[in-house]
Design a protein around this motif. Sequence first.
Motif, mmCIF file in Angstrom:
data_model
loop_
_atom_site.group_PDB
_atom_site.id
_atom_site.type_symbol
_atom_site.label_atom_id
_atom_site.label_comp_id
_atom_site.label_asym_id
_atom_site.label_seq_id
_atom_site.Cartn_x
_atom_site.Cartn_y
_atom_site.Cartn_z
ATOM 1 N N ASP A 166 15.643 -33.811 -22.107
ATOM 2 C CA ASP A 166 15.661 -32.449 -21.572
ATOM 3 C C ASP A 166 14.260 -32.019 -21.159
ATOM 4 O O ASP A 166 14.051 -31.423 -20.098
ATOM 5 C CB ASP A 166 16.206 -31.481 -22.623
ATOM 6 C CG ASP A 166 17.678 -31.712 -22.917
ATOM 7 O OD1 ASP A 166 18.172 -32.810 -22.600
ATOM 8 O OD2 ASP A 166 18.323 -30.806 -23.460
ATOM 9 N N ALA A 169 13.183 -33.762 -17.978
ATOM 10 C CA ALA A 169 13.810 -33.154 -16.810
ATOM 11 C C ALA A 169 13.139 -31.833 -16.459
ATOM 12 O O ALA A 169 12.953 -31.510 -15.278
ATOM 13 C CB ALA A 169 15.303 -32.951 -17.070
ATOM 14 N N THR A 179 19.784 -29.471 -16.001
ATOM 15 C CA THR A 179 19.550 -30.463 -17.057
ATOM 16 C C THR A 179 20.776 -30.632 -17.938
ATOM 17 O O THR A 179 21.135 -31.756 -18.316
ATOM 18 C CB THR A 179 18.339 -30.042 -17.914
ATOM 19 O OG1 THR A 179 17.185 -29.937 -17.080
ATOM 20 C CG2 THR A 179 18.075 -31.047 -19.021
#
Length: 268
Positions: A166, A169, A179
């Motif tokens: 996460d 991203a 995401t």
Amino acid sequence: MTARSPLGRAPALLWVPALVAVVFLVVPLVALVVATPWASFIDDLRTPEVRAALWLSLRTSLATVVACALVGTPLAWVLARVEFRGRGLVRALVTVPLVLPPVVAGVALLAALGRSGLLGAPLRDATGLTLPYTTAAVVLAHTFVALPFYVISVEGALRSAGEAFDEAAAVLGATRWHTFRRVTLPLALPGVVAGGVLAWARSLGEFGATVTFAGNYPGTTQTMPSRIYAVYLDDPAAARTLAMILLLASVGVLLLLRNRWLTPGAAA
């Protein structure tokens, strides 16, 4: 030949009660298989009442899975990814239905969504809609008891995936919603599937909350567990046939989750 454990032989004081536990769990299931009237099994399945109950169970359990996915996945993500005050309390409240007696769950649903309930009365006054003793009430009852299983499974999968991807991203400029869709959810997909299967199995076997909140009306709210209850007093043999169907469904669920539960260390 099994290699001898370096810890030594397992003590009989542990082996014996372990064997008793296995026998206690397995013998009733074997007895049900033996007692099932297999000669009339197919004929019993073809009766209109059984087909109606089976079809209703399938429809409502699938609807329950969809409902759990729609609201449970965001809830699991919030619990796994968002720091906020009271998160522990929210998680505790989400798990309450796991330990709540099903009949109590039905009474609670009536208190909230009944004709004179906390939410049911305003809903009836505004729309004329009443939920108890309808097919929708079956789905609501099933969702109430199955949702914690789904949320716990998906939250565990999200936590196992971690936040590193996460964060990567986000560094690349992805929004949190993007995401979630393209990174977080695909990584947690095995947990989502497992949660869906657990929710489906819990829904398929639900009885207490359903009878209390939705009733036991053939063709409308009578699911397979409710049908078993209605039939057992008059025809135990037919009830065993219906129970065998749910046992087969439960074994199927276990086979679907075999890599998660039947493989040592897989659940971790």
